[in-house]
Scaffold this motif. Structure first.
Motif, PDB file in Angstrom:
ATOM      1  N   LEU A 110      65.423  18.254  36.723  1.00 31.95           N
ATOM      2  CA  LEU A 110      65.103  18.504  35.321  1.00 31.95           C
ATOM      3  C   LEU A 110      66.383  18.720  34.520  1.00 31.95           C
ATOM      4  CD1 LEU A 110      63.183  19.350  32.953  1.00 31.95           C
ATOM      5  CD2 LEU A 110      63.233  21.660  33.949  1.00 31.95           C
ATOM      6  N   ALA A 111      66.490  18.029  33.393  1.00 33.17           N
ATOM      7  CA  ALA A 111      67.598  18.230  32.448  1.00 33.17           C
ATOM      8  C   ALA A 111      67.005  18.170  31.047  1.00 33.17           C
ATOM      9  CB  ALA A 111      68.656  17.143  32.628  1.00 33.17           C
ATOM     10  N   TRP A 112      67.793  18.469  30.047  1.00 34.02           N
ATOM     11  CA  TRP A 112      67.291  18.435  28.679  1.00 34.02           C
ATOM     12  C   TRP A 112      66.821  17.019  28.365  1.00 34.02           C
ATOM     13  CZ3 TRP A 112      67.216  16.079  24.093  1.00 34.02           C
ATOM     14  CH2 TRP A 112      66.720  16.792  23.000  1.00 34.02           C
ATOM     15  N   GLY A 113      65.513  16.875  28.108  1.00 33.46           N
ATOM     16  CA  GLY A 113      64.940  15.595  27.717  1.00 33.46           C
ATOM     17  C   GLY A 113      64.865  14.548  28.807  1.00 33.46           C
ATOM     18  N   ARG A 114      65.027  14.963  30.055  1.00 33.78           N
ATOM     19  CA  ARG A 114      65.067  13.986  31.153  1.00 33.78           C
ATOM     20  C   ARG A 114      64.542  14.604  32.437  1.00 33.78           C
ATOM     21  NH1 ARG A 114      69.600   9.951  32.837  1.00 33.78           N
ATOM     22  NH2 ARG A 114      69.199   9.763  35.056  1.00 33.78           N
ATOM     23  N   VAL A 115      63.744  13.808  33.168  1.00 33.67           N
ATOM     24  CA  VAL A 115      63.285  14.213  34.497  1.00 33.67           C
ATOM     25  C   VAL A 115      63.474  13.025  35.433  1.00 33.67           C
ATOM     26  CG1 VAL A 115      61.306  14.929  35.904  1.00 33.67           C
ATOM     27  CG2 VAL A 115      61.575  15.844  33.577  1.00 33.67           C
ATOM     28  N   ASP A 116      64.163  13.265  36.553  1.00 36.09           N
ATOM     29  CA  ASP A 116      64.331  12.253  37.592  1.00 36.09           C
ATOM     30  C   ASP A 116      63.428  12.638  38.760  1.00 36.09           C
ATOM     31  OD1 ASP A 116      66.454  10.789  36.278  1.00 36.09           O
ATOM     32  OD2 ASP A 116      67.770  12.466  36.792  1.00 36.09           O
ATOM     33  N   VAL A 117      62.619  11.686  39.210  1.00 37.17           N
ATOM     34  CA  VAL A 117      61.708  11.926  40.329  1.00 37.17           C
ATOM     35  C   VAL A 117      62.092  10.980  41.461  1.00 37.17           C
ATOM     36  CG1 VAL A 117      59.314  11.985  41.099  1.00 37.17           C
ATOM     37  CG2 VAL A 117      59.866  12.607  38.735  1.00 37.17           C
ATOM     38  N   LYS A 118      62.432  11.558  42.603  1.00 35.84           N
ATOM     39  CA  LYS A 118      62.809  10.787  43.794  1.00 35.84           C
ATOM     40  C   LYS A 118      61.756  11.049  44.868  1.00 35.84           C
ATOM     41  CE  LYS A 118      66.582  10.447  47.161  1.00 35.84           C
ATOM     42  NZ  LYS A 118      67.918  10.973  47.478  1.00 35.84           N
ATOM     43  N   THR A 119      61.171   9.979  45.361  1.00 41.46           N
ATOM     44  CA  THR A 119      60.076  10.116  46.313  1.00 41.46           C
ATOM     45  C   THR A 119      60.390   9.385  47.616  1.00 41.46           C
ATOM     46  OG1 THR A 119      58.528  10.167  44.450  1.00 41.46           O
ATOM     47  CG2 THR A 119      57.592   9.792  46.616  1.00 41.46           C
ATOM     48  N   TYR A 120      60.179  10.082  48.701  1.00 44.26           N
ATOM     49  CA  TYR A 120      60.222   9.498  50.039  1.00 44.26           C
ATOM     50  C   TYR A 120      59.517  10.472  50.971  1.00 44.26           C
ATOM     51  CZ  TYR A 120      64.159  12.650  51.038  1.00 44.26           C
ATOM     52  OH  TYR A 120      64.957  13.751  51.203  1.00 44.26           O
ATOM     53  N   THR A 121      59.195  10.028  52.155  1.00 43.17           N
ATOM     54  CA  THR A 121      58.525  10.893  53.114  1.00 43.17           C
ATOM     55  C   THR A 121      59.590  11.604  53.940  1.00 43.17           C
ATOM     56  OG1 THR A 121      56.592   9.465  53.137  1.00 43.17           O
ATOM     57  CG2 THR A 121      56.842  10.971  54.998  1.00 43.17           C
ATOM     58  N   HIS A 122      59.737  12.899  53.676  1.00 43.05           N
ATOM     59  CA  HIS A 122      60.789  13.691  54.308  1.00 43.05           C
ATOM     60  C   HIS A 122      60.687  13.668  55.831  1.00 43.05           C
ATOM     61  CE1 HIS A 122      60.601  15.207  50.169  1.00 43.05           C
ATOM     62  NE2 HIS A 122      61.896  15.433  50.314  1.00 43.05           N
TER      63      HIS A 122
END
Length: 103
Positions: A65-77
């Motif tokens: 989470l950052a100001w005005g931005r969300v990065d979503v990284k998905t993988y099966t841990h």
């Protein structure tokens, strides 16, 4: 338990879920998407909604989470790679973005 899928099957999954605009990553490890918002609060609200989806799915992405931005990284841990569940979760996260409450 999720089963590891060979690269050819993963490419097929990626093609199936290719309608997720802006989805990036590699066939070997993870998928990512960046979501842009007008301010911090709206981005934070989205993170909380993604958290609720992740809990209901029992599958948890890495979220930045950052100001005005969300990065979503998905993988099966568990397997340190991709499974069908990753693409399903990515589609549900995308739905949360497009179904967000209007200000």
């Amino acid at each position: 338990m999720q089963r590891w899928r060979p690269a050819t099957e993963r490419r097929s999954l990626a093609e199936t879920f290719g309608a997720i605009a802006g989805l990036e990553g590699d066939d070997e490890h993870h998928i990512t998407k960046t979501y842009i918002f007008p301010d911090f609060k709206t981005a934070l609200d989205f993170v909380n909604r993604v958290g609720a989806v992740a809990e209901s799915e029992g599958h948890h992405p890495d979220i930045a989470l950052a100001w005005g931005r969300v990065d979503v990284k998905t993988y099966t841990h568990k397997i340190d790679g991709l499974t069908e569940s990753d693409f399903v979760l990515a589609a549900k996260v995308d739905q949360e973005f497009f179904n967000r409450p209007k200000a």
